[in-house]
Scaffold this active site. Structure first.
Site, PDB file in Angstrom:
ATOM      1  N   ARG A 117     -12.317  -3.359  -2.763  1.00 56.95           N
ATOM      2  CA  ARG A 117     -11.835  -3.124  -4.128  1.00 56.95           C
ATOM      3  C   ARG A 117     -11.894  -4.446  -4.876  1.00 56.95           C
ATOM      4  NH1 ARG A 117      -5.231  -2.391  -3.205  1.00 56.95           N
ATOM      5  NH2 ARG A 117      -5.011  -4.314  -2.037  1.00 56.95           N
ATOM      6  N   ASN A 155      -4.531  -4.014 -11.699  1.00 62.02           N
ATOM      7  CA  ASN A 155      -3.601  -4.145 -10.580  1.00 62.02           C
ATOM      8  C   ASN A 155      -3.761  -5.512  -9.930  1.00 62.02           C
ATOM      9  OD1 ASN A 155      -1.667  -2.712  -8.738  1.00 62.02           O
ATOM     10  ND2 ASN A 155      -3.182  -3.346  -7.216  1.00 62.02           N
ATOM     11  N   GLU A 156      -2.664  -6.201  -9.764  1.00 59.25           N
ATOM     12  CA  GLU A 156      -2.672  -7.506  -9.085  1.00 59.25           C
ATOM     13  C   GLU A 156      -3.935  -8.296  -9.424  1.00 59.25           C
ATOM     14  OE1 GLU A 156      -1.855  -7.187  -4.899  1.00 59.25           O
ATOM     15  OE2 GLU A 156       0.270  -6.982  -5.281  1.00 59.25           O
ATOM     16  N   GLU A 314       6.104  -3.439  -6.619  1.00 58.78           N
ATOM     17  CA  GLU A 314       5.690  -3.077  -5.258  1.00 58.78           C
ATOM     18  C   GLU A 314       6.457  -3.903  -4.253  1.00 58.78           C
ATOM     19  OE1 GLU A 314       1.570  -3.558  -4.242  1.00 58.78           O
ATOM     20  OE2 GLU A 314       0.883  -2.584  -6.075  1.00 58.78           O
ATOM     21  N   TRP A 322      -1.897  -5.799   6.686  1.00 56.90           N
ATOM     22  CA  TRP A 322      -2.788  -6.942   6.459  1.00 56.90           C
ATOM     23  C   TRP A 322      -2.314  -8.241   7.094  1.00 56.90           C
ATOM     24  CZ3 TRP A 322       0.386 -10.102   3.673  1.00 56.90           C
ATOM     25  CH2 TRP A 322       1.334  -9.495   2.838  1.00 56.90           C
ATOM     26  N   GLU A 362      -5.658   1.459   4.283  1.00 55.47           N
ATOM     27  CA  GLU A 362      -4.203   1.266   4.271  1.00 55.47           C
ATOM     28  C   GLU A 362      -3.454   2.383   4.982  1.00 55.47           C
ATOM     29  OE1 GLU A 362      -3.638  -1.782   0.591  1.00 55.47           O
ATOM     30  OE2 GLU A 362      -3.649   0.342   0.052  1.00 55.47           O
ATOM     31  N   LYS A 363      -4.139   3.077   5.890  1.00 52.70           N
ATOM     32  CA  LYS A 363      -3.454   4.210   6.537  1.00 52.70           C
ATOM     33  C   LYS A 363      -2.313   3.757   7.453  1.00 52.70           C
ATOM     34  CE  LYS A 363      -7.251   4.749   9.865  1.00 52.70           C
ATOM     35  NZ  LYS A 363      -8.078   3.747   9.156  1.00 52.70           N
ATOM     36  N   PHE A 364      -2.351   2.482   7.885  1.00 57.13           N
ATOM     37  CA  PHE A 364      -1.237   2.006   8.713  1.00 57.13           C
ATOM     38  C   PHE A 364      -0.148   1.343   7.873  1.00 57.13           C
ATOM     39  CE2 PHE A 364      -4.632   2.254  11.905  1.00 57.13           C
ATOM     40  CZ  PHE A 364      -3.975   3.049  12.847  1.00 57.13           C
ATOM     41  N   HIS A 365      -0.324   1.367   6.554  1.00 61.20           N
ATOM     42  CA  HIS A 365       0.681   0.766   5.670  1.00 61.20           C
ATOM     43  C   HIS A 365       1.816   1.764   5.474  1.00 61.20           C
ATOM     44  CE1 HIS A 365       2.443  -1.232   2.198  1.00 61.20           C
ATOM     45  NE2 HIS A 365       1.565  -2.210   2.309  1.00 61.20           N
TER      46      HIS A 365
HETATM   47  C1  GAL Z   1      -0.813  -4.871  -2.892  1.00 60.50           C
HETATM   48  C2  GAL Z   1      -1.664  -3.934  -3.718  1.00 60.50           C
HETATM   49  C3  GAL Z   1      -1.472  -2.498  -3.290  1.00 60.50           C
HETATM   50  C4  GAL Z   1      -1.533  -2.388  -1.786  1.00 60.50           C
HETATM   51  C5  GAL Z   1      -0.527  -3.308  -1.175  1.00 60.50           C
HETATM   52  C6  GAL Z   1      -0.497  -3.266   0.332  1.00 60.50           C
HETATM   53  O1  GAL Z   1      -1.296  -6.174  -2.929  1.00 60.50           O
HETATM   54  O2  GAL Z   1      -1.355  -4.032  -5.078  1.00 60.50           O
HETATM   55  O3  GAL Z   1      -2.448  -1.707  -3.893  1.00 60.50           O
HETATM   56  O4  GAL Z   1      -2.810  -2.690  -1.348  1.00 60.50           O
HETATM   57  O5  GAL Z   1      -0.830  -4.631  -1.535  1.00 60.50           O
HETATM   58  O6  GAL Z   1       0.490  -4.139   0.859  1.00 60.50           O
END
Ligand code: GAL
Length: 688
Positions: A117, A155-156, A314, A322, A362-365
């Site tokens: 992304r 976003n960010e 967030e 990550w 991000e399925k493990f998030h």
């Molecule tokens: C942020 C991002 C989100 C998501 C999140 C995961 O940096 O804005 O979209 O990826 O991290 O921790």
């Protein structure tokens, strides 16, 4: 919730509570359940569409809004408000396939491929045209949709690709430099291109600081940092102006990443461009002091917001995906994290994300609604947090007050960590956090502010490593001292001007009069060297990493270097009287214990109330309402119950306190004290 450019909304029943919501990842059958569960959790705001460019613009100039219409209507019908994204954060494959020239490049010339992304060059005119068209389409479609209370711009920004070395970026850099300097001669002066035969004859010859045989001109690097931050700001303004023109009256925000880990974006310069400052924060599971770093991030965000309430856009309910080991949070840690942000000025709590993804990176998030479903401790904790955030609605709009300021400078951070310096392992944020930790541990709230912030209201101003110092910043610090504040400045400050050049005369350049010392030589120490300092004030203390050969001018010494070292006998800590104030200078990196001693001394000297002997696990912060009512947050990060003196009403349990409060391990208490004893207790307590 009412839609208005005023934020926060006075009619709001609770704090803002919600998450990023990505309905495009799910079969529409799931949406009803999503919304029902959102209501169960107390969600009142979701950020929709952040990564949905490919679902909205399915092919060039072909827009599909049916699904988003249904989602927004569903949310509206259930009273859930929407922060609607511009959906620009992840260009779809058709765009990068048709226009590979919009992809960003690294300093070695390699192209960053699509597939992740943020794969765009933020200055490429083609990308900008597509992003603007998408934003305009979304704004036009939803400008009158009553669910939309906020625009979430991209976003960010700059999160993954803070620096782009592509040709598009080179052209934008040249234009930026032309605006900054006007003539190539001015630039040659500022960059001191007389060194190493770098003199430019015109702006066309200039490139970004791409990979080169050796050190690239430091001012070129510094200006590239300034330009890169401004490039994202320019993009932010473009998105903002697009939505404002089409849909005036809906406030705009974007999620900053104000932490000690994100260096590239000067958020102090961005804050006035949005209606509401929003921040994202993630703790690092392996860091034992992650709650202190969180507190710093929140204090920095409040400083960026110039003291106004802000939104936590967030954070995570539990593990992320990550880090090296993505250790889950306990439910109590989630509660503490969330409420620590509220304690330090957030008026809303949001998570990434609503429902845990089934696929993708991000399925493990973690999420508010985990893969495990509603029969899970995490879901129960999320519901409890939702109920608490409803109770805490009375806090919205109240402010955090501090008598201590810490000057934080993105430009000093960028410049101090450039290459070809006395120590390659110098870290700007290391001292920032070393000092901040001392205040945190004593329950003293700190406003983290830029160097040009009004400092008149503070009794103590801490200035870590202000390597780059503008004349305005130097004057501002001097004014603060003259009008009675105590300043604490640490080593490697005042070294360069805004062009990364030494001002005339000995170090510390523009801070010489303020500090009352001269620095003849910087003396980084060998890895294993620990210096001993002798001080009548502090006894024998230790330092490492850095030392300076200091000559006293108007300052007096507080500590000297001792032992077998070339600087032995020279001043290590000094204090200078200036007007009604005092300016301390620490010319070495003090040990943690010595830093604590100095900070404690200064707090006592400035009559700032501090809790020296409190439990090291306790965090205390006060928010105050205009009418004088206060909300004291007490967060117990430890493993034993802690009893503190408090009177008032504890808002989470609703109980009236009789002078004492016990905060259970891992828990949070919020004590309301009305401005006047005649005020009735708040009828919001409940057993949660
Ligand atoms: C942020 C991002 C989100 C998501 C999140 C995961 O940096 O804005 O979209 O990826 O991290 O921790």
């Amino acid at each position: 919730m009412n839609r208005s450019a005023e934020w926060p909304d006075a009619d709001r029943p609770g704090l803002l509570f919600g998450a990023d919501y990505a309905p495009e990842q799910w079969n529409p059958d799931t949406w009803d359940e999503d919304v029902a569960l959102m209501l169960e959790a107390g969600v009142n705001l979701v950020s929709v569409g952040v990564f949905s460019w490919a679902s909205i613009e399915t092919s060039p100039n072909v827009f599909s809004f049916d699904w988003l219409d249904k989602v927004l209507d569903l949310l509206l019908n259930n009273g859930i408000s929407v922060a609607l994204a511009t959906a620009t954060a992840s260009p779809p494959p058709w765009l990068t396939h048709n226009h590979p020239e919009i992809l960003p490049r690294q300093s070695d010339g390699s192209v960053l491929s699509p597939g992740g992304r943020q794969g765009f060059s933020v200055t490429h005119p083609t990308f900008l045209a597509y992003a603007k068209r998408l934003t305009a389409q979304i704004a036009t479609r939803y400008r009158d949709h009553p669910a939309v209370v906020l625009w979430h711009l991209d976003n960010e920004l700059g999160g993954h690709v803070p620096f782009d070395y592509s040709d598009a970026s080179a052209a934008a850099f040249r234009a930026w430099l032309t605006r900054r300097y006007g003539t190539i001669e001015e630039l040659n002066q500022a960059w001191m291109t007389s060194f190493w035969s770098q003199r430019y004859t015109c702006f066309d010859e200039i490139l970004p600081p791409r990979l080169a045989p050796t050190y690239v001109n430091p001012t070129q690097q510094l200006d590239f940092s300034r330009y890169s931050s401004d490039a994202f700001l320019h993009y932010l303004r473009m998105l903002r102006d697009t939505v404002r023109e089409i849909a005036p009256g809906i406030p705009v925000t974007t999620n900053f990443m104000a932490t000690t880990r994100i260096k590239a974006l000067d958020y102090f310069r961005w804050a006035s461009e949005v209606d509401l400052v929003a921040n994202d924060h993630y703790t690092i599971a392996a860091c034992p002091e992650r709650h202190i770093e969180l507190a710093f991030s929140a204090d920095l965000t409040r400083g960026i917001a110039r003291g106004r309430p802000w939104l936590l856009m967030e954070h995570s309910t539990s593990a992320v995906n990550w880090q090296k080991r993505n250790v889950p949070k306990s439910c109590d840690e989630m509660l503490r994290n969330s409420l620590a942000h509220v304690a330090r000025g957030a008026d809303g709590l949001m998570f990434f994300q609503w429902r845990q993804s089934r696929g993708g990176a991000e399925k493990f998030h973690s999420a508010m609604l985990p893969q495990a479903g509603t029969d899970s401790s995490l879901w129960r904790a999320v519901k409890r947090l939702g109920a608490i955030s409803r109770c805490l609605g009375v806090i919205a709009g109240s402010r955090v007050q501090a008598r201590v300021a810490m000057v934080f400078s993105y430009e000093a951070w960028w410049a101090s960590e450039l290459d070809s310096h006395p120590a390659a392992d110098f870290s700007y944020t290391e001292r920032v956090m070393a000092l901040y930790r001392c205040f945190w541990a004593r329950g003293v709230t700190v406003d983290v502010v830029p160097a040009d912030a009004p400092l008149g209201a503070y009794d103590l101003v801490v200035v870590p490593n202000l390597y780059l110092c503008s004349p305005e910043a130097a004057d501002n610090l001097e004014d603060a001292a003259r009008s009675g504040a105590t300043l604490l400045v640490t080593y490697f400050s005042g070294v360069v001007d805004i062009n990364d050049q030494f001002p005339a005369g000995p170090h510390p350049g523009l801070l010489r009069d303020l500090l009352g010392v001269e620095v003849e030589e910087f003396h980084p120490l060998r890895e294993e060297t620990v210096l001993t300092l002798h001080s009548d004030h502090f006894g024998r203390i230790e330092a490492d990493f850095w030392a300076e050969k200091v000559t006293l001018r108007t300052a007096t010494p507080v500590a000297h270097f001792d032992g077998d070292h070339p600087l032995s006998g020279g001043p290590a800590i000094t204090v200078n009287s200036l007007g009604r104030g005092k300016v301390w200078y620490i010319a070495t990196r003090l040990s943690a214990e010595a830093t604590e001693s100095v900070v404690t001394h200064l707090l006592i000297d400035a009559s700032i109330e501090c809790q020296q002997n409190r439990s090291p696990d306790l965090e205390t912060v006060v928010r105050t309402r205009d009418d004088g009512a206060s909300f004291t947050f007490i967060i117990n990060h430890g493993t034993t119950p802690t009893r503190v003196e408090q009177s008032g009403q504890e808002l989470i349990s609703g109980s009236q306190l009789d002078g004492y409060l016990t905060v259970q391990p891992g828990q949070v208490a919020v004590v309301f004290r009305p401005a006047s004893i005649h005020t009735q207790p708040l009828a919001i307590g409940r057993d949660l």
